[in-house]
Design an enzyme around this catalytic site. Structure first.
Site, PDB file in Angstrom:
ATOM      1  N   ARG A  24       0.831  -1.216   0.000  1.00  0.00           N
ATOM      2  CA  ARG A  24       0.000   0.000   0.000  1.00  0.00           C
ATOM      3  C   ARG A  24       0.860   1.258   0.000  1.00  0.00           C
ATOM      4  O   ARG A  24       0.433   2.313  -0.456  1.00  0.00           O
ATOM      5  CB  ARG A  24      -0.940   0.008   1.198  1.00  0.00           C
ATOM      6  CG  ARG A  24      -2.042  -1.006   0.998  1.00  0.00           C
ATOM      7  CD  ARG A  24      -3.118  -0.967   2.038  1.00  0.00           C
ATOM      8  NE  ARG A  24      -3.921  -2.166   1.859  1.00  0.00           N
ATOM      9  CZ  ARG A  24      -3.935  -3.195   2.674  1.00  0.00           C
ATOM     10  NH1 ARG A  24      -3.228  -3.182   3.770  1.00  0.00           N
ATOM     11  NH2 ARG A  24      -4.669  -4.258   2.409  1.00  0.00           N
TER      12      ARG A  24
ATOM     13  N   ASN B  72      -4.807 -18.342  12.403  1.00  0.00           N
ATOM     14  CA  ASN B  72      -4.411 -19.382  13.374  1.00  0.00           C
ATOM     15  C   ASN B  72      -5.227 -19.305  14.670  1.00  0.00           C
ATOM     16  O   ASN B  72      -5.461 -20.321  15.305  1.00  0.00           O
ATOM     17  CB  ASN B  72      -2.902 -19.424  13.680  1.00  0.00           C
ATOM     18  CG  ASN B  72      -2.213 -18.119  13.453  1.00  0.00           C
ATOM     19  OD1 ASN B  72      -2.855 -17.083  13.443  1.00  0.00           O
ATOM     20  ND2 ASN B  72      -0.911 -18.156  13.286  1.00  0.00           N
ATOM     21  N   CYS B  73      -5.693 -18.104  15.007  1.00  0.00           N
ATOM     22  CA  CYS B  73      -6.464 -17.984  16.253  1.00  0.00           C
ATOM     23  C   CYS B  73      -7.809 -18.710  16.155  1.00  0.00           C
ATOM     24  O   CYS B  73      -8.424 -19.009  17.179  1.00  0.00           O
ATOM     25  CB  CYS B  73      -6.698 -16.515  16.587  1.00  0.00           C
ATOM     26  SG  CYS B  73      -5.153 -15.577  16.632  1.00  0.00           S
TER      27      CYS B  73
ATOM     28  N   PRO C 101      20.574  -3.339  10.027  1.00  0.00           N
ATOM     29  CA  PRO C 101      19.503  -2.382   9.711  1.00  0.00           C
ATOM     30  C   PRO C 101      18.708  -2.709   8.454  1.00  0.00           C
ATOM     31  O   PRO C 101      17.598  -2.184   8.278  1.00  0.00           O
ATOM     32  CB  PRO C 101      20.250  -1.046   9.560  1.00  0.00           C
ATOM     33  CG  PRO C 101      21.705  -1.371   9.519  1.00  0.00           C
ATOM     34  CD  PRO C 101      21.908  -2.730  10.101  1.00  0.00           C
TER      35      PRO C 101
ATOM     36  N   ALA D  54      12.444  -7.642  11.803  1.00  0.00           N
ATOM     37  CA  ALA D  54      11.787  -8.834  12.333  1.00  0.00           C
ATOM     38  C   ALA D  54      10.546  -8.400  13.093  1.00  0.00           C
ATOM     39  O   ALA D  54      10.483  -7.285  13.634  1.00  0.00           O
ATOM     40  CB  ALA D  54      12.726  -9.619  13.243  1.00  0.00           C
TER      41      ALA D  54
ATOM     42  N   GLY E 220       6.667 -10.066  15.181  1.00  0.00           N
ATOM     43  CA  GLY E 220       5.815 -11.193  15.579  1.00  0.00           C
ATOM     44  C   GLY E 220       6.367 -11.978  16.755  1.00  0.00           C
ATOM     45  O   GLY E 220       7.127 -11.472  17.585  1.00  0.00           O
ATOM     46  N   ASP E 221       5.978 -13.250  16.810  1.00  0.00           N
ATOM     47  CA  ASP E 221       6.342 -14.109  17.948  1.00  0.00           C
ATOM     48  C   ASP E 221       7.855 -14.282  18.093  1.00  0.00           C
ATOM     49  O   ASP E 221       8.324 -14.719  19.149  1.00  0.00           O
ATOM     50  CB  ASP E 221       5.722 -15.500  17.781  1.00  0.00           C
ATOM     51  CG  ASP E 221       4.219 -15.501  17.985  1.00  0.00           C
ATOM     52  OD1 ASP E 221       3.651 -14.421  18.250  1.00  0.00           O
ATOM     53  OD2 ASP E 221       3.616 -16.577  17.877  1.00  0.00           O
TER      54      ASP E 221
ATOM     55  N   TYR F  61     -23.013   3.963  29.813  1.00  0.00           N
ATOM     56  CA  TYR F  61     -23.930   3.327  30.763  1.00  0.00           C
ATOM     57  C   TYR F  61     -25.388   3.466  30.371  1.00  0.00           C
ATOM     58  O   TYR F  61     -25.885   4.571  30.139  1.00  0.00           O
ATOM     59  CB  TYR F  61     -23.734   3.915  32.177  1.00  0.00           C
ATOM     60  CG  TYR F  61     -24.920   3.616  33.081  1.00  0.00           C
ATOM     61  CD1 TYR F  61     -25.316   2.296  33.316  1.00  0.00           C
ATOM     62  CD2 TYR F  61     -25.673   4.635  33.648  1.00  0.00           C
ATOM     63  CE1 TYR F  61     -26.422   2.006  34.098  1.00  0.00           C
ATOM     64  CE2 TYR F  61     -26.781   4.354  34.439  1.00  0.00           C
ATOM     65  CZ  TYR F  61     -27.153   3.040  34.653  1.00  0.00           C
ATOM     66  OH  TYR F  61     -28.250   2.748  35.419  1.00  0.00           O
TER      67      TYR F  61
HETATM   68  P1  FAD Z   1       3.043 -17.115  12.610  1.00  0.00           P
HETATM   69  O1  FAD Z   1       1.684 -16.588  12.461  1.00  0.00           O
HETATM   70  O2  FAD Z   1       3.216 -18.422  13.311  1.00  0.00           O
HETATM   71  O3  FAD Z   1       3.692 -17.212  11.160  1.00  0.00           O
HETATM   72  C1  FAD Z   1       5.014 -17.604  10.971  1.00  0.00           C
HETATM   73  C2  FAD Z   1       5.113 -18.389   9.690  1.00  0.00           C
HETATM   74  O4  FAD Z   1       6.466 -18.435   9.314  1.00  0.00           O
HETATM   75  C3  FAD Z   1       4.674 -19.826   9.842  1.00  0.00           C
HETATM   76  O5  FAD Z   1       3.582 -20.127   8.998  1.00  0.00           O
HETATM   77  C4  FAD Z   1       5.899 -20.650   9.469  1.00  0.00           C
HETATM   78  O6  FAD Z   1       5.584 -21.779   8.670  1.00  0.00           O
HETATM   79  C5  FAD Z   1       6.721 -19.659   8.676  1.00  0.00           C
HETATM   80  N1  FAD Z   1       8.166 -19.931   8.715  1.00  0.00           N
HETATM   81  C6  FAD Z   1       8.925 -20.106   9.823  1.00  0.00           C
HETATM   82  N2  FAD Z   1      10.213 -20.292   9.475  1.00  0.00           N
HETATM   83  C7  FAD Z   1      10.261 -20.234   8.122  1.00  0.00           C
HETATM   84  C8  FAD Z   1      11.302 -20.366   7.170  1.00  0.00           C
HETATM   85  N3  FAD Z   1      12.559 -20.593   7.532  1.00  0.00           N
HETATM   86  N4  FAD Z   1      10.986 -20.275   5.866  1.00  0.00           N
HETATM   87  C9  FAD Z   1       9.715 -20.058   5.474  1.00  0.00           C
HETATM   88  N5  FAD Z   1       8.683 -19.925   6.331  1.00  0.00           N
HETATM   89  C10 FAD Z   1       8.955 -20.004   7.640  1.00  0.00           C
HETATM   90  N6  FAD Z   1      -3.068 -14.750  19.571  1.00  0.00           N
HETATM   91  C11 FAD Z   1      -3.978 -13.882  20.065  1.00  0.00           C
HETATM   92  O7  FAD Z   1      -3.643 -12.715  20.271  1.00  0.00           O
HETATM   93  N7  FAD Z   1      -5.263 -14.280  20.325  1.00  0.00           N
HETATM   94  C12 FAD Z   1      -5.679 -15.550  20.098  1.00  0.00           C
HETATM   95  O8  FAD Z   1      -6.855 -15.879  20.330  1.00  0.00           O
HETATM   96  C13 FAD Z   1      -4.745 -16.481  19.616  1.00  0.00           C
HETATM   97  N8  FAD Z   1      -5.106 -17.764  19.395  1.00  0.00           N
HETATM   98  C14 FAD Z   1      -4.193 -18.630  18.881  1.00  0.00           C
HETATM   99  C15 FAD Z   1      -4.592 -19.943  18.639  1.00  0.00           C
HETATM  100  C16 FAD Z   1      -3.673 -20.841  18.090  1.00  0.00           C
HETATM  101  C17 FAD Z   1      -4.095 -22.257  17.874  1.00  0.00           C
HETATM  102  C18 FAD Z   1      -2.359 -20.410  17.759  1.00  0.00           C
HETATM  103  C19 FAD Z   1      -1.383 -21.374  17.150  1.00  0.00           C
HETATM  104  C20 FAD Z   1      -1.967 -19.126  18.005  1.00  0.00           C
HETATM  105  C21 FAD Z   1      -2.875 -18.221  18.569  1.00  0.00           C
HETATM  106  N9  FAD Z   1      -2.516 -16.905  18.837  1.00  0.00           N
HETATM  107  C22 FAD Z   1      -3.425 -16.025  19.350  1.00  0.00           C
HETATM  108  C23 FAD Z   1      -1.135 -16.432  18.604  1.00  0.00           C
HETATM  109  C24 FAD Z   1      -1.005 -15.756  17.258  1.00  0.00           C
HETATM  110  O9  FAD Z   1      -1.550 -16.564  16.285  1.00  0.00           O
HETATM  111  C25 FAD Z   1       0.475 -15.523  17.005  1.00  0.00           C
HETATM  112  O10 FAD Z   1       0.959 -14.662  17.990  1.00  0.00           O
HETATM  113  C26 FAD Z   1       0.733 -14.910  15.641  1.00  0.00           C
HETATM  114  O11 FAD Z   1       0.264 -15.739  14.631  1.00  0.00           O
HETATM  115  C27 FAD Z   1       2.239 -14.711  15.457  1.00  0.00           C
HETATM  116  O12 FAD Z   1       2.475 -14.235  14.186  1.00  0.00           O
HETATM  117  P2  FAD Z   1       3.856 -14.502  13.454  1.00  0.00           P
HETATM  118  O13 FAD Z   1       3.711 -13.926  12.101  1.00  0.00           O
HETATM  119  O14 FAD Z   1       4.962 -14.073  14.302  1.00  0.00           O
HETATM  120  O15 FAD Z   1       3.975 -16.082  13.375  1.00  0.00           O
END
Ligand code: FAD
Length: 550
Positions: free
Chosen positions: A24, A44-45, A277, A281, A283-284, A429
């Site tokens: 965008r 995933n959630c 730089p 990164a 996410g998780d 309220y």
């Molecule tokens: P992800 O969404 O896990 O994506 C990372 C992706 O990177 C994966 O698909 C993986 O295959 C890919 N990858 C990794 N290494 C490589 C590589 N070397 N090459 C290519 N691809 C790669 N959070 C909430 O806030 N509320 C909720 O209700 C909630 N419920 C959840 C329920 C479940 C079952 C799960 C599993 C998670 C839940 N979460 C929830 C957490 C939330 O989904 C994660 O915090 C979020 O998805 C993290 O995003 P991300 O992009 O860091 O990782």
């Protein structure tokens, strides 16, 4: 100018959010997304809710496909491809196609690492049994859904957010569910008395809990999987869902000498740049600023992942106009059957461990006016810095309105409000929605009363025999669930019975929910007694799941 080459590793929450925002902001950039799994940008959630049948249509979870991302955002999405090495000097990444095993180097000007976190799988004997699952993606979901179609007995290992959702959904599907949790209570993100409210709901719905216990080994037989417990028992299962936490998938960056934090997450700055730089990164896999104390924290949550992806894209394409990522609070919520519970900021347990001096109060009320049909109990705990009164954390549990209170308090903590500010938050309220004095206001009043010295509190019933325990509940109620050693003087009769109390001994007042005991304490203190009120009342201190306290 030559279009920027943007390479994204990981195509779900943070990666997809980053790529969409990048497009965008710049129509001309070449944006390539590499995803190891067969799906991108899936929900995933929502996975547990498809397994349980609450989200019947699997397709709605696959929010986007490579084809839709191509047509909507002109992204080059390559699924079933894995990034296996980063050459930082040559600014390229080695990518292996998992279908044909061919590898190729892809160049980048800017690289985004969004690999997420993988479920922890402990090296227990028997763990390789194919009936033991983890849940991270649609493939895992399909496997568990298939197992739950034929199996009737499930063991869920781990009582965190995903474990609880799985327990609820498998039960919803008609399976018998046993949940093993190594901590003494479910959801370590809550303090134990708040978590016990959820445990009651789990037990009430037929989930068998094994708290403070763990699996030592699995023993697979033809028709059953024996799960052996440290406590000596054995649980029989048709399948097991392991949900004991996640670990960041940062090996790719570690091998490229990117800086990692103590727990293996990428260290990033406010704009999500790693120690290189040109490599971002999100996410998780990252640690960011903890909004409570400015330290480090890793929030494995969907909201932070999505917002961090956006920040990184802004930094690349908007430069100085980009706004930094402020940090996270770890705000989270879970539904378990009819109840919901959640948290934001720090717990009391965490504050104790940090040695920080704090104040806390727990209030019980209803989600809306008590006279309006459908009023249901709601419990709110807040924590504040003892000196300044600044809010440090909150937890809520109840049947309705939990999300609203947590969101208000997450906003209050972010805005660095103190407990006095809660007293005058003007919240929406009308009787179906709230109360003239919302439970958030009540928590502010209760905290301010403590800070003003109007009431002294205890958080556990005293064991000291010198203390007079005055139970101010109605006679019939106190008679039905007596507090050992307590004298029952119902609140309306208290002023007429002051002569029954020993002025030379301290008093603790107790009631059902912690409010009338405060009223009683105010009466007694003004008559010269040394008195403290029990926070949370019977509800928070005499749970059926904590019978040792009775
Ligand atoms: P992800 O969404 O896990 O994506 C990372 C992706 O990177 C994966 O698909 C993986 O295959 C890919 N990858 C990794 N290494 C490589 C590589 N070397 N090459 C290519 N691809 C790669 N959070 C909430 O806030 N509320 C909720 O209700 C909630 N419920 C959840 C329920 C479940 C079952 C799960 C599993 C998670 C839940 N979460 C929830 C957490 C939330 O989904 C994660 O915090 C979020 O998805 C993290 O995003 P991300 O992009 O860091 O990782």
């Amino acid at each position: 100018m030559k279009p920027l080459q943007i390479l994204v590793i990981g195509g779900v929450a943070a990666g997809a959010s980053f790529a969409a925002r990048a497009r965008r902001l710049d129509e001309s950039a070449h944006i390539t997304v590499i995803e190891r799994g067969p799906d991108v940008s899936f929900a995933n959630c929502g996975l547990p809710y498809h397994i349980g049948g609450e989200i019947p249509n699997r397709d709605v979870l696959a929010v986007q496909t490579p084809a839709t991302l191509k047509s909507l955002l002109n992204l080059d999405v390559r699924t079933r491809c894995e990034a296996i090495s980063i050459d930082r000097v040559g600014k390229r990444v080695l990518v292996r196609n998992l279908q044909n095993e061919q590898s190729e180097w892809l160049s980048y000007d800017k690289l985004m690492l969004a690999p997420g976190a993988a479920p922890v799988v402990p090296p227990l004997p028997g763990i390789e049994d194919p009936r033991i699952f983890t849940l991270r993606n649609l493939v895992d979901m399909d496997r568990i859904a298939a197992a739950s179609e034929v199996g009737m007995r499930a063991v869920v290992v781990g009582g965190g957010f995903i474990g609880l959702e799985m327990a609820e959904q498998l039960h919803h599907k008609g399976l018998s569910v046993q949940l093993v949790q190594s901590n003494p209570h479910v959801l370590v993100q809550l303090d134990s008395k708040m978590a016990i409210l959820l445990e009651d709901e789990l037990v009430h719905n037929g989930i068998k809990l094994y708290l403070g216990d763990q699996i030592t080994h699995f023993e697979g037989k033809d028709t059953v999987l024996h799960c052996h417990l440290a406590s000596g028992g054995t649980l029989d299962a048709d399948f097991v869902v392991m949900s004991i936490g996640v670990r960041p998938e940062t090996s790719l960056g570690r091998d490229a000498d990117l800086q990692l934090g103590e727990r293996g997450h990428f260290v990033v700055n406010d704009f999500m740049q790693t120690s290189d730089p040109d490599i971002y990164a999100a996410g998780d896999a990252v640690e960011t600023v903890d909004l409570v104390d400015g330290g480090k924290m890793a929030a494995a949550l969907g909201g932070p992942a999505n917002r961090q992806g956006r920040v990184a894209a802004d930094h690349i394409f908007m430069g100085k106009r980009a706004r930094p990522y402020p940090g996270s609070l770890g705000t989270a919520i879970v539904r378990v059957f009819d109840m919901a519970a959640g948290c934001t900021g720090w717990t009391e347990e965490r504050l104790k461990q940090s040695g920080r001096s704090y104040g806390t109060v727990t209030v019980n009320d209803y989600q809306h006016a008590s006279y309006y049909p459908g009023a249901r109990p709601l419990t709110l705990k807040i924590l504040w810095d003892e000196k300044s009164g600044t809010l440090l954390g909150a937890q809520a549990a109840g049947y309705d309105g939990v999300d609203k209170r947590l969101d208000v308090l997450a906003t209050a903590i972010t805005a660095r409000m103190n407990v006095e500010d809660l007293c005058h938050l003007e919240l929406a309220y009308a009787p179906p929605f709230g109360s003239a004095k919302d439970i958030v206001n009540l928590a502010g009043f209760a905290a301010t009363n403590q800070r003003d010295g109007l009431v002294s509190c205890v958080y556990e019933l005293p064991t000291d025999a010198d203390v007079q325990i005055i139970d101010v509940r109605a006679k019939a109620i106190a008679g039905a669930s007596p507090v050992p050693g307590a004298i029952n003087i119902p609140m309306p009769m208290l002023r007429d019975n002051l002569d029954k109390l020993d002025r030379n001994r301290p008093i603790v007042t107790i009631c059902a929910l912690g409010k009338t005991s405060y009223f009683a304490a105010r009466v007694l203190v003004q008559h010269g007694f040394d008195v403290k009120s029990l926070v949370g009342g019977m509800k928070m201190n005499f749970s059926s799941r904590n019978p040792s306290k009775i």
